[in-house]
Enzyme design. Structure first.
Site, PDB file in Angstrom:
ATOM      1  N   SER A 111      33.861  31.060  40.990  1.00 34.75           N
ATOM      2  CA  SER A 111      34.241  32.450  41.910  1.00 34.75           C
ATOM      3  C   SER A 111      33.595  33.704  41.584  1.00 34.75           C
ATOM      4  O   SER A 111      33.292  34.394  42.290  1.00 34.75           O
ATOM      5  CB  SER A 111      35.436  32.267  42.134  1.00 34.75           C
ATOM      6  OG  SER A 111      36.248  32.463  40.969  1.00 34.75           O
TER       7      SER A 111
ATOM      8  N   GLY B 272      36.029  27.853  42.807  1.00 31.48           N
ATOM      9  CA  GLY B 272      36.998  26.783  42.263  1.00 31.48           C
ATOM     10  C   GLY B 272      36.200  25.745  41.420  1.00 31.48           C
ATOM     11  O   GLY B 272      36.710  24.709  40.896  1.00 31.48           O
TER      12      GLY B 272
ATOM     13  N   ASN C 170      37.879  27.679  35.219  1.00 30.43           N
ATOM     14  CA  ASN C 170      38.806  26.758  36.173  1.00 30.43           C
ATOM     15  C   ASN C 170      39.122  25.664  35.262  1.00 30.43           C
ATOM     16  O   ASN C 170      40.371  24.965  35.790  1.00 30.43           O
ATOM     17  CB  ASN C 170      38.046  26.288  37.481  1.00 30.43           C
ATOM     18  CG  ASN C 170      38.012  27.288  38.562  1.00 30.43           C
ATOM     19  OD1 ASN C 170      38.984  27.999  38.826  1.00 30.43           O
ATOM     20  ND2 ASN C 170      36.600  27.894  38.863  1.00 30.43           N
TER      21      ASN C 170
ATOM     22  N   ASP D 227      44.580  40.145  43.654  1.00 35.22           N
ATOM     23  CA  ASP D 227      44.975  38.761  42.936  1.00 35.22           C
ATOM     24  C   ASP D 227      44.933  39.125  41.472  1.00 35.22           C
ATOM     25  O   ASP D 227      45.318  38.227  40.640  1.00 35.22           O
ATOM     26  CB  ASP D 227      44.299  37.686  43.384  1.00 35.22           C
ATOM     27  CG  ASP D 227      42.787  38.028  43.068  1.00 35.22           C
ATOM     28  OD1 ASP D 227      42.272  38.909  42.331  1.00 35.22           O
ATOM     29  OD2 ASP D 227      41.817  37.021  43.421  1.00 35.22           O
TER      30      ASP D 227
ATOM     31  N   HIS E 137      39.929  38.518  40.413  1.00 34.97           N
ATOM     32  CA  HIS E 137      38.673  38.674  40.523  1.00 34.97           C
ATOM     33  C   HIS E 137      38.127  39.882  40.841  1.00 34.97           C
ATOM     34  O   HIS E 137      39.049  40.738  41.383  1.00 34.97           O
ATOM     35  CB  HIS E 137      38.431  37.816  42.006  1.00 34.97           C
ATOM     36  CG  HIS E 137      38.667  36.448  41.886  1.00 34.97           C
ATOM     37  ND1 HIS E 137      39.798  35.656  42.442  1.00 34.97           N
ATOM     38  CD2 HIS E 137      37.646  35.292  41.649  1.00 34.97           C
ATOM     39  CE1 HIS E 137      39.743  34.555  42.233  1.00 34.97           C
ATOM     40  NE2 HIS E 137      38.508  34.315  41.833  1.00 34.97           N
TER      41      HIS E 137
END
Length: 209
Positions: free
Chosen positions: A33, A70, A99, A183, A186
């Site tokens: 991502s 992801g 991840n 979040d 990011h």
């Protein structure tokens, strides 16, 4: 880093052009991502900014972004052979691993996957740049140290280039909170040029070879 990468069912794999002729560089980005413009408008991420920088510096190269939000090193390893066959890149940038940590995957697996991806790309004739990431301190100091060491360890073993931390100056700076999306994971659009600046010096060296 203020968080770990978040898995996403969204998939974005964009290629701006086909393999260039005449020996011009083709840079294949295989990432997650952080490279797939998660939460950003198309064109704001560090990868499309890389394409613009190549043009500004009059480097007639092509950028292929095969990053998927992801994705893990296991997923990247599975996808890489087809990408190498399709695009025949001269340079491969591997930005994966965050991840793996988020999912609690064994560090040795991450190291093995990155090693095999690097060797596969080199065997296909590409120069490789490994881009590292760090995990939050709540993972524990031992895990943090071992995870951070993966990227330079793989680079040393395979004689690949390495950027130890993609988010240097973003996640560890005094204004870090303002450089992340809600979040807190990011980076926002204004942080993307800094991310590119972290990658560019090592990639530029490879392009000069």
């Amino acid at each position: 880093m203020t968080g770990a990468l978040v898995g996403s069912s969204g998939i974005w794999a964009s290629a701006w052009a086909q393999s260039p002729a005449g020996g011009k560089p083709l840079i294949l980005i295989v990432g997650d991502s952080l490279s797939a413009e998660y939460g950003l408008k198309r064109g704001e991420g560090w990868v499309p900014l890389l394409e613009k920088r190549l043009a500004e510096q009059k480097i007639a190269g092509t950028v292929v972004n095969a990053s998927i939000s992801g994705d893990t090193t296991s997923g990247g390893r599975a996808r890489l052979p087809a990408l190498l066959k399709q695009h025949k890149p001269t340079h491969v940038v591997l930005e994966l691993g965050g991840n793996d940590a988020l999912r609690g995957l064994p560090i040795q697996n991450t190291e093995d996957n990155l090693t095999q991806m690097t060797k596969a790309a080199q065997a296909a004739g590409a120069q490789v740049l490994i881009v590292g990431i760090q995990v939050p301190p709540n993972y524990g100091s031992d895990y943090l140290r071992r995870f951070e060491a993966i990227f330079e360890k793989v680079a040393a073993a395979t004689k690949a280039a390495v950027v130890p931390f993609l988010l240097r100056g973003v996640a560890d700076g005094p204004d870090a909170a303002s450089l992340f999306q809600p979040d807190r994971i990011h980076p926002v659009a204004s942080a993307q040029p800094r991310m590119l600046d972290n990658v560019w010096p090592e990639l530029r060296k490879l392009l000069k070879k």
